[in-house]
Design a protein around this motif. Structure first.
Motif, PDB file in Angstrom:
ATOM      1  N   LYS A   1      -2.102   3.753  -8.082  1.00 57.09           N
ATOM      2  CA  LYS A   1      -2.856   3.100  -7.022  1.00 57.09           C
ATOM      3  C   LYS A   1      -2.266   1.707  -6.851  1.00 57.09           C
ATOM      4  O   LYS A   1      -2.310   0.890  -7.778  1.00 57.09           O
ATOM      5  CB  LYS A   1      -4.338   3.034  -7.371  1.00 57.09           C
ATOM      6  CG  LYS A   1      -5.215   2.568  -6.202  1.00 57.09           C
ATOM      7  CD  LYS A   1      -6.672   2.788  -6.492  1.00 57.09           C
ATOM      8  CE  LYS A   1      -7.546   2.399  -5.289  1.00 57.09           C
ATOM      9  NZ  LYS A   1      -7.245   3.232  -4.097  1.00 57.09           N
TER      10      LYS A   1
ATOM     11  N   ASN B   1      -3.122   5.855  -1.521  1.00 58.55           N
ATOM     12  CA  ASN B   1      -2.812   4.538  -0.966  1.00 58.55           C
ATOM     13  C   ASN B   1      -2.679   4.610   0.556  1.00 58.55           C
ATOM     14  O   ASN B   1      -1.585   4.450   1.113  1.00 58.55           O
ATOM     15  CB  ASN B   1      -1.504   4.016  -1.567  1.00 58.55           C
ATOM     16  CG  ASN B   1      -1.555   3.921  -3.074  1.00 58.55           C
ATOM     17  OD1 ASN B   1      -2.206   3.048  -3.632  1.00 58.55           O
ATOM     18  ND2 ASN B   1      -0.871   4.835  -3.752  1.00 58.55           N
ATOM     19  N   PRO B   2      -3.780   4.867   1.262  1.00 54.01           N
ATOM     20  CA  PRO B   2      -3.698   4.971   2.727  1.00 54.01           C
ATOM     21  C   PRO B   2      -3.322   3.639   3.356  1.00 54.01           C
ATOM     22  O   PRO B   2      -3.725   2.575   2.889  1.00 54.01           O
ATOM     23  CB  PRO B   2      -5.102   5.403   3.135  1.00 54.01           C
ATOM     24  CG  PRO B   2      -5.981   4.909   2.015  1.00 54.01           C
ATOM     25  CD  PRO B   2      -5.150   5.018   0.770  1.00 54.01           C
ATOM     26  N   MET B   3      -2.527   3.708   4.412  1.00 54.99           N
ATOM     27  CA  MET B   3      -2.159   2.501   5.130  1.00 54.99           C
ATOM     28  C   MET B   3      -3.382   1.949   5.846  1.00 54.99           C
ATOM     29  O   MET B   3      -4.169   2.715   6.408  1.00 54.99           O
ATOM     30  CB  MET B   3      -1.046   2.782   6.138  1.00 54.99           C
ATOM     31  CG  MET B   3       0.278   3.158   5.498  1.00 54.99           C
ATOM     32  SD  MET B   3       0.985   1.769   4.571  1.00 54.99           S
ATOM     33  CE  MET B   3       1.407   0.662   5.915  1.00 54.99           C
TER      34      MET B   3
ATOM     35  N   GLU C   1       4.598  12.608  -2.663  1.00 54.24           N
ATOM     36  CA  GLU C   1       4.478  11.712  -1.515  1.00 54.24           C
ATOM     37  C   GLU C   1       3.140  11.901  -0.801  1.00 54.24           C
ATOM     38  O   GLU C   1       2.496  10.937  -0.383  1.00 54.24           O
ATOM     39  CB  GLU C   1       5.634  11.930  -0.542  1.00 54.24           C
ATOM     40  CG  GLU C   1       6.993  11.550  -1.103  1.00 54.24           C
ATOM     41  CD  GLU C   1       7.093  10.074  -1.446  1.00 54.24           C
ATOM     42  OE1 GLU C   1       6.353   9.269  -0.828  1.00 54.24           O
ATOM     43  OE2 GLU C   1       7.880   9.712  -2.335  1.00 54.24           O
ATOM     44  N   LYS C   2       2.725  13.146  -0.682  1.00 52.95           N
ATOM     45  CA  LYS C   2       1.444  13.444  -0.038  1.00 52.95           C
ATOM     46  C   LYS C   2       0.297  12.801  -0.801  1.00 52.95           C
ATOM     47  O   LYS C   2      -0.597  12.171  -0.198  1.00 52.95           O
ATOM     48  CB  LYS C   2       1.252  14.954   0.045  1.00 52.95           C
ATOM     49  CG  LYS C   2      -0.122  15.396   0.536  1.00 52.95           C
ATOM     50  CD  LYS C   2      -0.258  16.917   0.485  1.00 52.95           C
ATOM     51  CE  LYS C   2      -1.667  17.354   0.858  1.00 52.95           C
ATOM     52  NZ  LYS C   2      -1.813  18.836   0.765  1.00 52.95           N
ATOM     53  N   GLN C   3       0.305  12.944  -2.117  1.00 51.15           N
ATOM     54  CA  GLN C   3      -0.785  12.408  -2.907  1.00 51.15           C
ATOM     55  C   GLN C   3      -0.715  10.892  -3.010  1.00 51.15           C
ATOM     56  O   GLN C   3      -1.750  10.211  -3.044  1.00 51.15           O
ATOM     57  CB  GLN C   3      -0.807  13.047  -4.297  1.00 51.15           C
ATOM     58  CG  GLN C   3      -1.028  14.553  -4.284  1.00 51.15           C
ATOM     59  CD  GLN C   3      -2.309  14.964  -3.582  1.00 51.15           C
ATOM     60  OE1 GLN C   3      -3.249  14.184  -3.453  1.00 51.15           O
ATOM     61  NE2 GLN C   3      -2.350  16.199  -3.112  1.00 51.15           N
ATOM     62  N   PHE C   4       0.499  10.328  -3.034  1.00 56.23           N
ATOM     63  CA  PHE C   4       0.629   8.873  -3.050  1.00 56.23           C
ATOM     64  C   PHE C   4       0.013   8.280  -1.782  1.00 56.23           C
ATOM     65  O   PHE C   4      -0.699   7.277  -1.824  1.00 56.23           O
ATOM     66  CB  PHE C   4       2.098   8.458  -3.163  1.00 56.23           C
ATOM     67  CG  PHE C   4       2.291   6.968  -3.283  1.00 56.23           C
ATOM     68  CD1 PHE C   4       2.284   6.350  -4.524  1.00 56.23           C
ATOM     69  CD2 PHE C   4       2.465   6.177  -2.155  1.00 56.23           C
ATOM     70  CE1 PHE C   4       2.440   4.973  -4.637  1.00 56.23           C
ATOM     71  CE2 PHE C   4       2.629   4.802  -2.253  1.00 56.23           C
ATOM     72  CZ  PHE C   4       2.619   4.198  -3.498  1.00 56.23           C
ATOM     73  N   THR C   5       0.277   8.925  -0.654  1.00 57.38           N
ATOM     74  CA  THR C   5      -0.297   8.470   0.614  1.00 57.38           C
ATOM     75  C   THR C   5      -1.814   8.600   0.622  1.00 57.38           C
ATOM     76  O   THR C   5      -2.529   7.752   1.151  1.00 57.38           O
ATOM     77  CB  THR C   5       0.306   9.260   1.789  1.00 57.38           C
ATOM     78  OG1 THR C   5       1.726   9.068   1.807  1.00 57.38           O
ATOM     79  CG2 THR C   5      -0.280   8.821   3.115  1.00 57.38           C
ATOM     80  N   ALA C   6      -2.307   9.679   0.006  1.00 60.97           N
ATOM     81  CA  ALA C   6      -3.757   9.876  -0.062  1.00 60.97           C
ATOM     82  C   ALA C   6      -4.420   8.813  -0.932  1.00 60.97           C
ATOM     83  O   ALA C   6      -5.513   8.314  -0.611  1.00 60.97           O
ATOM     84  CB  ALA C   6      -4.071  11.263  -0.600  1.00 60.97           C
TER      85      ALA C   6
END
Length: 250
Positions: free
Chosen positions: A144, A242-244, A235-240
């Motif tokens: 995170k 850490n949403p922009m 990458e999918k879970q990192f984005t989930a």
């Protein structure tokens, strides 16, 4: 890990996951010692379970670990299980880093537990069955970004646990990692990826009972992040995680 007949030290045992594990291990028929910074919190937990004892320990104060280990072994020479659970979280802006916070998180989450393992290994090796349980985090596997030092210390603890397991493979000591998901201490999950303490503890004990020789106990809510890389979903879970931030409309 055999779940009864042990003498178990649980660090960070005054609240949250630590208190939950301590209570569950006590009910399963173990002698439990809890350790932590706040004496009043330790006493409140220990008073719920006749026979549970407590010792003060601030893992962030590295100079006190040797004395703590000496006192623990003096009082409980049959200690055969160490649960490294104590940890602190901190939200950080890396452009405005606070060295005091970085040092505290690293000491409590990583350096202190490693020193405690090193100090207690000779005692644990004397027992025909022993265990070291390191409580890491699902954020060890997908960090995170708002908690960079916390995530980094848990990733390091995961790496250390793998090395420790390899080095102790021919000993009597089993090395186990527990990577919690978001655990709500008030037992009121606010999203599908988190669990309450009671649910988390129940599932951990079930995993340990069902797979006594396993090196990990991964509850359902932690698997999304724990196995993200293995599933090709990092990458999918990192984005989930850490949403922009949403940009305001002009």
């Amino acid at each position: 890990m055999q779940l009864t007949g042990n003498t178990i030290l649980v660090t960070g045992g005054g609240s949250g996951i630590g208190a939950g594990l301590a209570g569950a291990f006590h009910r399963a028929g173990n002698q439990v010692v809890i350790a932590g910074r706040r004496r009043d919190a330790l006493e409140a937990v220990a008073n719920q379970y006749p026979g549970m004892t407590h010792l003060p320990l601030d893992l962030g104060n590295l100079a006190c670990i040797d004395a703590f280990a000496d006192e623990l072994v003096r009082r409980h020479p049959d200690v055969n299980v160490l649960v490294n659970n104590a940890g602190i979280m901190a939200v950080e802006d890396l452009e405005r880093s606070v060295p005091r916070v970085i040092r505290a998180v690293c000491s409590t989450n990583l350096i202190g537990p490693l020193l405690l393992v090193s100090r207690l290994l000779p005692t644990l090796k004397q027992h025909p069955r022993a265990a070291i349980v390191n409580v890491s985090s699902a954020l060890a596997f997908v960090p995170k970004a708002s908690m960079p030092t916390y995530s980094a210390t848990k990733a390091a603890l995961h790496s250390y646990t793998q090395s420790l397991r390899f080095q102790l493979q021919d000993s009597s000591i089993q090395v186990i990692e527990i990577p919690p998901p978001m655990v709500y201490t008030d037992n009121r999950p606010t999203d599908a990826n988190g669990v309450g303490v009671d649910e988390f503890i129940d599932e951990v004990l079930s995993e340990l009972a069902s797979h006594p020789e396993a090196g990990e106990a991964v509850v359902s809510a932690a698997r999304r992040l724990r196995f993200a890389d293995r599933r090709g979903e990092y990458e999918k879970q990192f984005t989930a995680v850490n949403p922009m931030p949403q940009k305001g409309k002009s």
